[in-house]
Each structure stands twice: as structure tokens, then as C-alpha cells.
Design an enzyme around this catalytic site. Structure first.
Site, PDB file in Angstrom:
ATOM      1  N   ASP A 116       0.864  -1.178   0.000  1.00 33.30           N
ATOM      2  CA  ASP A 116       0.000   0.000   0.000  1.00 33.30           C
ATOM      3  C   ASP A 116       0.901   1.228   0.000  1.00 33.30           C
ATOM      4  O   ASP A 116       1.801   1.333   0.832  1.00 33.30           O
ATOM      5  CB  ASP A 116      -0.882  -0.023   1.250  1.00 33.30           C
ATOM      6  CG  ASP A 116      -1.998   1.000   1.228  1.00 33.30           C
ATOM      7  OD1 ASP A 116      -1.759   2.144   0.770  1.00 33.30           O
ATOM      8  OD2 ASP A 116      -3.102   0.678   1.677  1.00 33.30           O
ATOM      9  N   ILE A 117       0.681   2.171  -0.929  1.00 40.20           N
ATOM     10  CA  ILE A 117       1.551   3.355  -0.972  1.00 40.20           C
ATOM     11  C   ILE A 117       1.145   4.410   0.058  1.00 40.20           C
ATOM     12  O   ILE A 117       1.841   5.402   0.233  1.00 40.20           O
ATOM     13  CB  ILE A 117       1.658   3.987  -2.377  1.00 40.20           C
ATOM     14  CG1 ILE A 117       0.301   4.406  -2.901  1.00 40.20           C
ATOM     15  CG2 ILE A 117       2.354   3.040  -3.340  1.00 40.20           C
ATOM     16  CD1 ILE A 117       0.394   5.348  -4.092  1.00 40.20           C
ATOM     17  N   GLU A 165     -12.332   3.126  -0.159  1.00 40.04           N
ATOM     18  CA  GLU A 165     -11.435   3.998  -0.920  1.00 40.04           C
ATOM     19  C   GLU A 165     -11.490   3.755  -2.418  1.00 40.04           C
ATOM     20  O   GLU A 165     -11.414   4.683  -3.202  1.00 40.04           O
ATOM     21  CB  GLU A 165      -9.972   3.822  -0.466  1.00 40.04           C
ATOM     22  CG  GLU A 165      -9.734   3.781   1.026  1.00 40.04           C
ATOM     23  CD  GLU A 165      -9.927   2.396   1.631  1.00 40.04           C
ATOM     24  OE1 GLU A 165      -9.924   1.382   0.899  1.00 40.04           O
ATOM     25  OE2 GLU A 165     -10.106   2.308   2.847  1.00 40.04           O
ATOM     26  N   HIS A 204     -10.841  -5.467  -2.068  1.00 40.55           N
ATOM     27  CA  HIS A 204      -9.444  -5.644  -1.685  1.00 40.55           C
ATOM     28  C   HIS A 204      -9.346  -5.929  -0.195  1.00 40.55           C
ATOM     29  O   HIS A 204     -10.216  -5.565   0.573  1.00 40.55           O
ATOM     30  CB  HIS A 204      -8.598  -4.419  -2.054  1.00 40.55           C
ATOM     31  CG  HIS A 204      -9.077  -3.119  -1.491  1.00 40.55           C
ATOM     32  ND1 HIS A 204     -10.194  -2.457  -1.978  1.00 40.55           N
ATOM     33  CD2 HIS A 204      -8.600  -2.350  -0.495  1.00 40.55           C
ATOM     34  CE1 HIS A 204     -10.361  -1.328  -1.304  1.00 40.55           C
ATOM     35  NE2 HIS A 204      -9.418  -1.243  -0.393  1.00 40.55           N
ATOM     36  N   HIS A 218      -6.618  -5.833   3.192  1.00 37.93           N
ATOM     37  CA  HIS A 218      -5.397  -5.253   3.751  1.00 37.93           C
ATOM     38  C   HIS A 218      -4.756  -6.280   4.674  1.00 37.93           C
ATOM     39  O   HIS A 218      -5.425  -6.808   5.560  1.00 37.93           O
ATOM     40  CB  HIS A 218      -5.723  -4.008   4.588  1.00 37.93           C
ATOM     41  CG  HIS A 218      -6.393  -2.898   3.853  1.00 37.93           C
ATOM     42  ND1 HIS A 218      -5.705  -1.806   3.401  1.00 37.93           N
ATOM     43  CD2 HIS A 218      -7.690  -2.710   3.500  1.00 37.93           C
ATOM     44  CE1 HIS A 218      -6.552  -0.981   2.810  1.00 37.93           C
ATOM     45  NE2 HIS A 218      -7.770  -1.513   2.857  1.00 37.93           N
TER      46      HIS A 218
END
Length: 129
Positions: A28-29, A87, A92, A94
Site C-alpha cells: 500500500d503506498i 477507498e 481488496h 489489507h
């Protein structure tokens, strides 16, 4: 097309951790902590629980060795799993190295890491896979 689909296609660069024909895992950026990794299915589906049953099953099996590698590479008590999905309209999960429940607080400030720091984290996790 979502930003995650563009990452999967290589149109947007990422720090890839793992990939197969159905999933793509990358750092994750905007991480909560170092080692925070996203895993997305290659098929765009907005909501996590709208994903096909067989894909949900495979997703956890794909995530398992990645979580173990993160746990070895990043000092933590364990790797937490979170599905928020607000988001980006592309399901997705995490994987987040955690020491307390607060490490999964998505409302707090995100880390700002340099490309060198991201590459170092990526290399550390890849070395454990």
C-alpha cells in the site's frame, strides 16, 4: 477501470509482492505501518461479499503465505486482516503488521515513505516468501 486494475495491468507502478492468474498483492503506498500490503482479485468486483465463493476461498489461501512472510519480515505480534472497501470500488483486503488493535485504525495518519524504503520493505518480504 479502477486504479487497482491499472496497477495490475502495469499502467501504474507498484511494489509487487506476489501474483498469480487470479490475484495481485502489492505494498500500500499510503500504509498504516511498514509492510501494509493490499491483495486484490484481478476481476473487478466492487464489494468484498459480492466476490464469487470460490474466489473468496482462494483469496485467503493466496494471502496466507504472504501474511507469514510479512510477519517474518516486519517486527510485529501478528498480521491483521481488514476489509474496508471505501477507498476504491474494487474489492481488496489489507494485510497489516500489528502490535495492537489501533494499528488497524484507518482514520489515523498514513506513513510517508521514500521509494528506497518501499523497495527495502518489498525486498524483506520477498526474501521470506
Amino acid at each position: 477501470m479502477t486504479i487497482f486494475s491499472k496497477i495490475i495491468k502495469g499502467e501504474i507502478p507498484s511494489y509487487r509482492i506476489a501474483e498469480n492468474d487470479r490475484f495481485y498483492a502489492f505494498l500500500d503506498i499510503f500504509p498504516l505501518v511498514k509492510g501494509h500490503t493490499l491483495i486484490v482479485p484481478k476481476v473487478e468486483t466492487d464489494k468484498f461479499f459480492d466476490v464469487a465463493d470460490d474466489l473468496l476461498q482462494e483469496w485467503l489461501l493466496f494471502a496466507k503465505p504472504i501474511a507469514r512472510a510479512i510477519e517474518k519480515a516486519i517486527p510485529c505480534n501478528r498480521v491483521g486482516l481488514s476489509v474496508v472497501g471505501l477507498e476504491v470500488p474494487h474489492a481488496h483486503m489489507h494485510l497489516v503488521p500489528i502490535n495492537s488493535a489501533d494499528d488497524l485504525n484507518f482514520t489515523r495518519s498514513k506513513l510517508k515513505l521514500s521509494p528506497e524504503e518501499f523497495r527495502g520493505i518489498q525486498e524483506s518480504i520477498l526474501a521470506q516468501l
